[in-house]
Design a protein around this motif. Structure first.
Motif, mmCIF file in Angstrom:
data_model
loop_
_atom_site.group_PDB
_atom_site.id
_atom_site.type_symbol
_atom_site.label_atom_id
_atom_site.label_comp_id
_atom_site.label_asym_id
_atom_site.label_seq_id
_atom_site.Cartn_x
_atom_site.Cartn_y
_atom_site.Cartn_z
ATOM 1 N N LEU A 155 0.829 -1.204 0.000
ATOM 2 C CA LEU A 155 0.000 0.000 0.000
ATOM 3 C C LEU A 155 0.866 1.257 0.000
ATOM 4 C CD1 LEU A 155 -3.069 0.558 0.218
ATOM 5 C CD2 LEU A 155 -2.697 0.969 2.661
ATOM 6 N N VAL A 156 1.873 1.272 0.857
ATOM 7 C CA VAL A 156 2.736 2.461 0.920
ATOM 8 C C VAL A 156 3.481 2.638 -0.406
ATOM 9 C CG1 VAL A 156 4.630 3.598 2.138
ATOM 10 C CG2 VAL A 156 3.007 2.243 3.431
ATOM 11 N N TYR A 157 3.977 1.535 -0.978
ATOM 12 C CA TYR A 157 4.639 1.644 -2.284
ATOM 13 C C TYR A 157 3.677 2.285 -3.297
ATOM 14 C CZ TYR A 157 9.246 -0.596 -2.023
ATOM 15 O OH TYR A 157 10.571 -0.861 -1.785
ATOM 16 N N ASN A 158 2.438 1.815 -3.254
ATOM 17 C CA ASN A 158 1.449 2.336 -4.193
ATOM 18 C C ASN A 158 1.189 3.823 -3.931
ATOM 19 O OD1 ASN A 158 -2.044 2.105 -4.682
ATOM 20 N ND2 ASN A 158 -0.524 2.044 -6.280
ATOM 21 N N GLU A 159 1.078 4.193 -2.667
ATOM 22 C CA GLU A 159 0.831 5.604 -2.345
ATOM 23 C C GLU A 159 2.004 6.493 -2.768
ATOM 24 O OE1 GLU A 159 -2.131 4.857 1.456
ATOM 25 O OE2 GLU A 159 -0.037 5.387 1.809
ATOM 26 N N LEU A 160 3.187 5.905 -2.789
ATOM 27 C CA LEU A 160 4.356 6.684 -3.205
ATOM 28 C C LEU A 160 4.435 6.792 -4.729
ATOM 29 C CD1 LEU A 160 6.974 5.254 -0.675
ATOM 30 C CD2 LEU A 160 6.094 7.584 -0.710
ATOM 31 N N GLY A 161 3.556 6.057 -5.410
ATOM 32 C CA GLY A 161 3.497 6.171 -6.865
ATOM 33 C C GLY A 161 3.937 4.935 -7.625
ATOM 34 N N MET A 162 4.200 3.834 -6.916
ATOM 35 C CA MET A 162 4.576 2.590 -7.594
ATOM 36 C C MET A 162 3.303 1.836 -8.015
ATOM 37 S SD MET A 162 7.872 2.604 -7.309
ATOM 38 C CE MET A 162 8.067 4.351 -7.115
ATOM 39 N N ALA A 163 3.486 0.765 -8.790
ATOM 40 C CA ALA A 163 2.334 -0.028 -9.227
ATOM 41 C C ALA A 163 1.592 -0.598 -8.022
ATOM 42 C CB ALA A 163 2.815 -1.162 -10.126
ATOM 43 N N GLU A 164 0.329 -0.953 -8.240
ATOM 44 C CA GLU A 164 -0.491 -1.441 -7.127
ATOM 45 C C GLU A 164 -0.374 -2.966 -7.029
ATOM 46 O OE1 GLU A 164 -4.547 -0.297 -7.504
ATOM 47 O OE2 GLU A 164 -5.116 -1.226 -5.597
ATOM 48 N N TYR A 165 0.302 -3.438 -6.018
ATOM 49 C CA TYR A 165 0.423 -4.883 -5.788
ATOM 50 C C TYR A 165 -0.460 -5.268 -4.609
ATOM 51 C CZ TYR A 165 4.584 -4.603 -8.742
ATOM 52 O OH TYR A 165 5.440 -4.392 -9.788
ATOM 53 N N GLU A 166 -0.815 -6.553 -4.572
ATOM 54 C CA GLU A 166 -1.635 -7.045 -3.461
ATOM 55 C C GLU A 166 -0.848 -6.951 -2.151
ATOM 56 O OE1 GLU A 166 -4.690 -8.086 -3.372
ATOM 57 O OE2 GLU A 166 -4.771 -9.057 -1.408
ATOM 58 N N SER A 167 0.424 -7.320 -2.210
ATOM 59 C CA SER A 167 1.183 -7.500 -0.993
ATOM 60 C C SER A 167 2.670 -7.540 -1.344
ATOM 61 C CB SER A 167 0.723 -8.850 -0.423
ATOM 62 O OG SER A 167 1.033 -8.978 0.901
ATOM 63 N N MET A 168 3.540 -7.351 -0.348
ATOM 64 C CA MET A 168 4.987 -7.361 -0.642
ATOM 65 C C MET A 168 5.811 -7.806 0.549
ATOM 66 S SD MET A 168 5.906 -3.793 -2.444
ATOM 67 C CE MET A 168 6.131 -3.656 -4.197
ATOM 68 N N GLU A 169 6.838 -8.613 0.289
ATOM 69 C CA GLU A 169 7.827 -8.918 1.334
ATOM 70 C C GLU A 169 9.056 -8.052 1.110
ATOM 71 O OE1 GLU A 169 6.619 -13.502 2.477
ATOM 72 O OE2 GLU A 169 8.249 -13.183 1.049
#
Ligand code: F6R
Length: 636
Positions: A615-629
């Motif tokens: 979610l934070v990656y997405n908010e920073l402008g990256m692609a929208e992924y379900e989840s990340m390790e």
């Protein structure tokens, strides 16, 4: 006492850098260094107090344990005598006898009094076994005794997550005296691990009052570890309030908060240093500031403007690093480069902008898992990908994890064996022990072996599910863990040599390890220290040139975004697969013995945390992924 050079302090609030700080504080390099400093200060006071007894206020809990170890060492090796010392402890649980294993009486004798030459008549710890009707008189007597001796010369304090000092919970009055109090639910949750469940933690305690503490001539408050960071910054930089009783220390003129790097991390000068001083703008600090600015402005990286930087105290960054456009693009690319679906490297593709090397295409990967389930909780999806992408994955379970299996679970397994092996003598003995054993009593070696075997079988279940050959599982059972109690032994050469031997045998291209230092009993920290020592010893070996080390964070905390160097996206199906592999660890489900401060089950914590990272990656402008390790590289 003169502070050692590396602990020299800036008086609180004196300079721009610490202008938000209202209590003098010192950040030590580590808990060990800080504890030694306090022990030396106490020893110096004791030695120089010759014409009257030295009145020493003491605390319990995890924070002062190392201080007591140093005092005991100074007694043994340097002849430090406690004959002239009178001690007063801060508190005791109400309603438990002093010989109870969880009592603070027991704690103090175990960690200090049994190992020094103090006169037992000079030890004062509030009594936990009192009639309610006699409590008031008893507490008055406790304060009067301290006052009649001229007050406390020194008071050692820890701090609870509620901001309590002693057991003065939120709402305690500045002028409160020694008294009976009700423990805050947060404090009881924190104590649940010692009592094996919150329902068994006493509801009340007797505590020295704030006023009694504030009358001490010198106070040192200890706080170690990341979980103390939020309350430490509120105490030192916040407004003085009964809601955070430790803030009353702002009024005391001779208090030092002794912190380590982790507990001081939320102080303004460390957390957002650009607000209080000129910064040395390393790439890491630039990333941290930009992620912070995105949070402040609720904008993604590429939308940040010159005005955003200026209005939030980051004009200095622009002055040194260039135009906002360039800075934003740089940051965007930095973050983008961390994302990869190929944690073992993508064969036949350029690895210039990827976190891992393309070659060798098939890597040997060694995952160190401090407890038997950290591998799947912390990196279950990456683990599965490495296998699917053809790498040779090995898992080293560093400890047996046996103390975290409940007696009920052990009994259940035993009953299954019993139906198969009727009449076995050992089974009968085991069963007798499990049926009669008090939960908090130490298990016999045989019961511990059974519990360890339960955890091994869970690892094997998860490995089969992920299609990993069982021959690639390595159960190390490091000896430092094998005490049968929460308290661990200091790591020895055997722990180190076992770790070195495994790395030597496998010669891995990748090592994954828990860089998570917030687990409640410190096992992860010890495992990491052992690994770092092993790497230090092995680093000159030719095969180690090809060995990269990636640190994951476990069930207890996650990397900050600016620290992440590899982010592995997880699809919805992979989330489900990861959950299933965690659920093989049945003994760590439902009634988890050592839950820490978080009430969620491990699979849920992992899931929510991985989703938050995406979610934070997405908010920073990256692609929208379900989840990340997320991983960070360790350079040795
Ligand atoms: C203990 C006491 C408490 C603890 C505090 C921190 O005598 O009075 O205030 O100091 O709860 O506990 P730890 O050190 O275990 O984090």
């Amino acid at each position: 006492m003169e502070l050692p050079l590396n602990l020299k302090h800036i008086p609180p609030g004196k300079y721009q850098e610490n202008r938000f700080e209202k209590i003098h504080n010192v950040t030590a390099i580590s808990e060990a260094e800080g504890a030694r400093w306090v022990a030396e200060e106490i020893a110096t006071h004791i030695r120089s107090c010759i014409d009257r007894p030295y009145i020493l206020g003491l605390a319990t809990g995890s924070s002062p344990i190392r201080v007591y170890q140093y005092l005991v060492q100074m007694h043994r090796e340097e002849g430090l005598s406690f004959k002239n010392v009178i001690t007063f402890n801060l508190d005791e649980y109400f309603g438990i006898p002093s010989n109870d294993l969880q009592s603070y009486h027991h704690f103090m004798h175990e960690h200090l009094f049994d190992h020094i030459d103090i006169d037992p008549a000079n030890i004062h710890i509030p009594k936990g076994e009192l009639n309610v009707s006699s409590v008031r008189t008893y507490c008055q007597g406790y304060d009067e005794k301290i006052a009649s001796l001229g007050g406390l010369d020194f008071q050692l304090l820890g701090i609870g997550r509620t901001g309590h000092i002693g057991f003065n919970e939120p709402g305690s009055h500045r002028n409160s005296a020694t008294r009976l109090i009700s423990l805050d639910p947060v404090t009881r949750a924190d104590a649940a691990k010692d009592f094996n469940g919150m329902d068994k933690v006493p509801a009340k305690a007797i505590t020295m009052g704030i006023d009694t503490i504030m009358n001490a001539k010198r106070i040192v408050l200890l706080a170690w570890g990341q979980h103390k960071a939020p309350i430490v910054s509120r105490t030192i930089e916040g407004t003085m309030t009964e809601v955070v009783p430790a803030t009353f220390l702002q009024e005391h003129n001779n208090t030092t908060c002794l912190l380590d790097q982790e507990s001081s991390a939320s102080l303004t000068r460390f957390n957002t240093p650009w607000l209080v001083k000129d910064c040395d703008w390393t790439d890491s600090l630039k990333k941290k500031a930009i992620v912070w600015l995105c949070g402040k402005t609720s904008k993604s990286i590429l939308k940040l403007t010159q005005r955003d930087y200026n209005e939030h105290g980051l004009s200095e960054l622009l002055a040194t690093a260039g135009q906002p456009y360039d800075l934003n693009i740089w940051m965007f690319n930095q973050l983008q480069k961390t994302i990869t679906g190929w944690p073992g490297g993508k064969p036949n593709f350029s690895d210039e902008n990827r976190p891992e090397r393309a070659e060798p295409a098939q890597k040997k990967c060694l995952i160190f898992s401090p407890h038997p389930d950290d591998d799947v909780i912390s990196m279950g999806a990456t683990f599965a990908r490495l296998i699917d992408q053809g790498h040779e994955v090995h898992v080293a379970y560093q400890t047996s994890g046996n103390i975290a299996v409940s007696d009920e679970d052990a009994l259940r397994f035993l009953e299954v064996f019993e139906t198969t092996f009727q009449g076995e003598k050992n089974l009968k003995t085991l069963k007798k022990e499990l049926l009669s054993k008090e939960v908090n009593n130490m298990a016999s070696p045989m019961v511990r072996t059974l519990k360890g075997a339960i955890r091994r079988s869970e690892c094997m279940g998860a490995a089969r599910f992920l299609k990993l050959p069982l021959s690639q599982l390595h159960f190390m059972d490091l000896p430092f863990y094998e005490t049968g109690t929460i308290k661990k032994k200091a790591p020895s050469m055997t722990d180190l040599n076992q770790t070195i031997a495994l790395i030597e045998e496998l010669k891995p291209h990748q090592i994954y390890a828990a860089g998570d230092l917030a687990d409640p009993h410190g096992t992860h920290r010890i495992c990491l220290e052992i690994l770092f020592k092993a790497l230090e010893k092995l680093k000159k070996e030719p095969y180690m040139k090809d060995c990269w080390v990636w640190l994951y964070r476990g069930a207890w905390q996650e990397w900050d975004i600016h620290e992440i160097e590899m982010a592995v996206p997880i699809s919805p199906d992979q989330v489900a697969q990861k959950r299933n592999s965690i659920l093989y660890h049945q003994s760590q489900k439902d009634r988890v013995m050592f839950q820490g401060e978080d009430n969620r089950e491990f699979w849920l914590r992992a899931e929510e945390r991985n989703r938050d990272t995406a979610l934070v990656y997405n908010e920073l402008g990256m692609a929208e992924y379900e989840s990340m390790e997320a991983f960070r590289r360790y350079h040795y």
